[in-house]
Design a protein around this motif. Sequence first.
Motif, PDB file in Angstrom:
ATOM      1  N   GLU A   1      -4.604   1.219   6.309  1.00  0.00           N
ATOM      2  CA  GLU A   1      -5.241   0.932   4.484  1.00  0.00           C
ATOM      3  C   GLU A   1      -6.378   1.509   4.009  1.00  0.00           C
ATOM      4  O   GLU A   1      -6.409   2.923   4.382  1.00  0.00           O
ATOM      5  CB  GLU A   1      -6.119  -0.638   4.886  1.00  0.00           C
ATOM      6  CG  GLU A   1      -5.412  -1.745   5.095  1.00  0.00           C
ATOM      7  CD  GLU A   1      -6.271  -3.075   5.111  1.00  0.00           C
ATOM      8  OE1 GLU A   1      -7.495  -3.016   4.557  1.00  0.00           O
ATOM      9  OE2 GLU A   1      -6.787  -3.711   6.044  1.00  0.00           O
TER      10      GLU A   1
ATOM     11  N   ASN B   1      -3.295   4.329  -5.886  1.00  0.00           N
ATOM     12  CA  ASN B   1      -2.857   4.844  -7.204  1.00  0.00           C
ATOM     13  C   ASN B   1      -3.809   5.504  -7.948  1.00  0.00           C
ATOM     14  O   ASN B   1      -4.710   5.907  -8.054  1.00  0.00           O
ATOM     15  CB  ASN B   1      -2.959   2.802  -7.955  1.00  0.00           C
ATOM     16  CG  ASN B   1      -2.801   2.325  -7.271  1.00  0.00           C
ATOM     17  OD1 ASN B   1      -0.671   2.822  -7.232  1.00  0.00           O
ATOM     18  ND2 ASN B   1      -2.582   1.074  -7.176  1.00  0.00           N
TER      19      ASN B   1
ATOM     20  N   ARG C   1      -1.101   1.809  -0.876  1.00  0.00           N
ATOM     21  CA  ARG C   1      -0.687   2.854  -1.949  1.00  0.00           C
ATOM     22  C   ARG C   1      -2.508   2.988  -2.633  1.00  0.00           C
ATOM     23  O   ARG C   1      -2.627   2.255  -2.442  1.00  0.00           O
ATOM     24  CB  ARG C   1       0.142   2.560  -3.062  1.00  0.00           C
ATOM     25  CG  ARG C   1       0.803   3.000  -3.688  1.00  0.00           C
ATOM     26  CD  ARG C   1       1.372   2.230  -4.580  1.00  0.00           C
ATOM     27  NE  ARG C   1       1.420   1.019  -5.288  1.00  0.00           N
ATOM     28  CZ  ARG C   1       2.573  -0.227  -5.442  1.00  0.00           C
ATOM     29  NH1 ARG C   1       3.707  -0.186  -5.310  1.00  0.00           N
ATOM     30  NH2 ARG C   1       1.338  -1.247  -5.826  1.00  0.00           N
TER      31      ARG C   1
ATOM     32  N   ARG D   1      -7.735   4.470  -7.390  1.00  0.00           N
ATOM     33  CA  ARG D   1      -7.632   2.908  -6.768  1.00  0.00           C
ATOM     34  C   ARG D   1      -7.050   2.720  -5.362  1.00  0.00           C
ATOM     35  O   ARG D   1      -5.671   3.053  -5.626  1.00  0.00           O
ATOM     36  CB  ARG D   1      -7.498   1.325  -7.817  1.00  0.00           C
ATOM     37  CG  ARG D   1      -9.057   1.289  -9.064  1.00  0.00           C
ATOM     38  CD  ARG D   1      -8.361   0.598 -10.062  1.00  0.00           C
ATOM     39  NE  ARG D   1      -9.473   0.217 -10.840  1.00  0.00           N
ATOM     40  CZ  ARG D   1      -9.209  -0.551 -11.465  1.00  0.00           C
ATOM     41  NH1 ARG D   1      -8.812  -1.275 -11.968  1.00  0.00           N
ATOM     42  NH2 ARG D   1     -10.335   0.015 -12.936  1.00  0.00           N
ATOM     43  N   CYS D   2      -7.019   1.498  -4.672  1.00  0.00           N
ATOM     44  CA  CYS D   2      -5.754   1.303  -3.840  1.00  0.00           C
ATOM     45  C   CYS D   2      -4.983  -0.254  -4.108  1.00  0.00           C
ATOM     46  O   CYS D   2      -5.508  -0.583  -5.165  1.00  0.00           O
ATOM     47  CB  CYS D   2      -6.322   1.090  -2.290  1.00  0.00           C
ATOM     48  SG  CYS D   2      -7.204   2.486  -2.071  1.00  0.00           S
ATOM     49  N   GLY D   3      -3.819  -0.243  -4.225  1.00  0.00           N
ATOM     50  CA  GLY D   3      -3.067  -1.607  -4.064  1.00  0.00           C
ATOM     51  C   GLY D   3      -1.726  -1.052  -4.272  1.00  0.00           C
ATOM     52  O   GLY D   3      -0.883  -0.278  -4.528  1.00  0.00           O
TER      53      GLY D   3
ATOM     54  N   ASP E   1       3.328  -5.651  -7.597  1.00  0.00           N
ATOM     55  CA  ASP E   1       2.777  -5.783  -6.507  1.00  0.00           C
ATOM     56  C   ASP E   1       1.740  -5.209  -5.816  1.00  0.00           C
ATOM     57  O   ASP E   1       0.759  -4.191  -5.807  1.00  0.00           O
ATOM     58  CB  ASP E   1       4.127  -5.364  -5.868  1.00  0.00           C
ATOM     59  CG  ASP E   1       4.309  -4.356  -6.243  1.00  0.00           C
ATOM     60  OD1 ASP E   1       3.938  -3.342  -6.891  1.00  0.00           O
ATOM     61  OD2 ASP E   1       4.953  -3.542  -4.892  1.00  0.00           O
ATOM     62  N   PHE E   2       0.815  -5.529  -4.908  1.00  0.00           N
ATOM     63  CA  PHE E   2      -0.026  -5.013  -4.173  1.00  0.00           C
ATOM     64  C   PHE E   2       0.635  -4.497  -2.605  1.00  0.00           C
ATOM     65  O   PHE E   2       0.503  -5.431  -1.580  1.00  0.00           O
ATOM     66  CB  PHE E   2      -1.144  -6.451  -3.710  1.00  0.00           C
ATOM     67  CG  PHE E   2      -1.853  -5.097  -2.834  1.00  0.00           C
ATOM     68  CD1 PHE E   2      -3.553  -4.844  -4.091  1.00  0.00           C
ATOM     69  CD2 PHE E   2      -2.537  -5.927  -2.139  1.00  0.00           C
ATOM     70  CE1 PHE E   2      -5.327  -4.350  -3.388  1.00  0.00           C
ATOM     71  CE2 PHE E   2      -3.426  -5.007  -1.383  1.00  0.00           C
ATOM     72  CZ  PHE E   2      -4.658  -4.002  -1.971  1.00  0.00           C
ATOM     73  N   ARG E   3      -0.434  -3.641  -2.687  1.00  0.00           N
ATOM     74  CA  ARG E   3       0.141  -2.619  -1.612  1.00  0.00           C
ATOM     75  C   ARG E   3      -1.533  -2.015  -0.959  1.00  0.00           C
ATOM     76  O   ARG E   3      -1.785  -1.152  -1.246  1.00  0.00           O
ATOM     77  CB  ARG E   3       1.414  -1.393  -1.410  1.00  0.00           C
ATOM     78  CG  ARG E   3       2.772  -2.157  -1.525  1.00  0.00           C
ATOM     79  CD  ARG E   3       3.808  -0.840  -2.097  1.00  0.00           C
ATOM     80  NE  ARG E   3       4.461  -1.143  -0.479  1.00  0.00           N
ATOM     81  CZ  ARG E   3       5.323  -0.502  -0.255  1.00  0.00           C
ATOM     82  NH1 ARG E   3       5.770  -1.216  -0.475  1.00  0.00           N
ATOM     83  NH2 ARG E   3       5.394  -0.145   1.120  1.00  0.00           N
ATOM     84  N   VAL E   4      -1.778  -2.195   0.497  1.00  0.00           N
ATOM     85  CA  VAL E   4      -2.521  -2.023   1.373  1.00  0.00           C
ATOM     86  C   VAL E   4      -2.391  -0.507   1.527  1.00  0.00           C
ATOM     87  O   VAL E   4      -3.718   0.149   1.521  1.00  0.00           O
ATOM     88  CB  VAL E   4      -3.156  -2.609   1.917  1.00  0.00           C
ATOM     89  CG1 VAL E   4      -3.356  -4.245   2.208  1.00  0.00           C
ATOM     90  CG2 VAL E   4      -1.823  -1.866   3.567  1.00  0.00           C
TER      91      VAL E   4
END
Length: 96
Positions: free
Chosen positions: A31, A81, A79, A94-96, A74-77
Amino acid sequence: MIARIALFALVAGTAGCAPQKKPAPIPAVVECDATRVLYLKGKQRTAVDESEALRHAGAKRLRWIEPGSAVTMDFRVDRLNLHVDKTGIITDARCG
């Protein structure tokens, strides 16, 4: 007839004793934590070491988001950004 019942009871009674397959281990989920890379805000994109940013955030993937660019929802724990302005300065992480 009694022999059949006894045989059935014997087979049914030992069915629970058969060795069971262990379930496959669940892979650890990586995560991302963007708060660990907020020090990048205000830096020029070209000055960022991407592998270091990934390591600090605990992410596997990095995505640069520029103004006006199309971004999937799409949300990726796993990734990270990194948002940049039109001059290439990092404005947010940010993450996601």
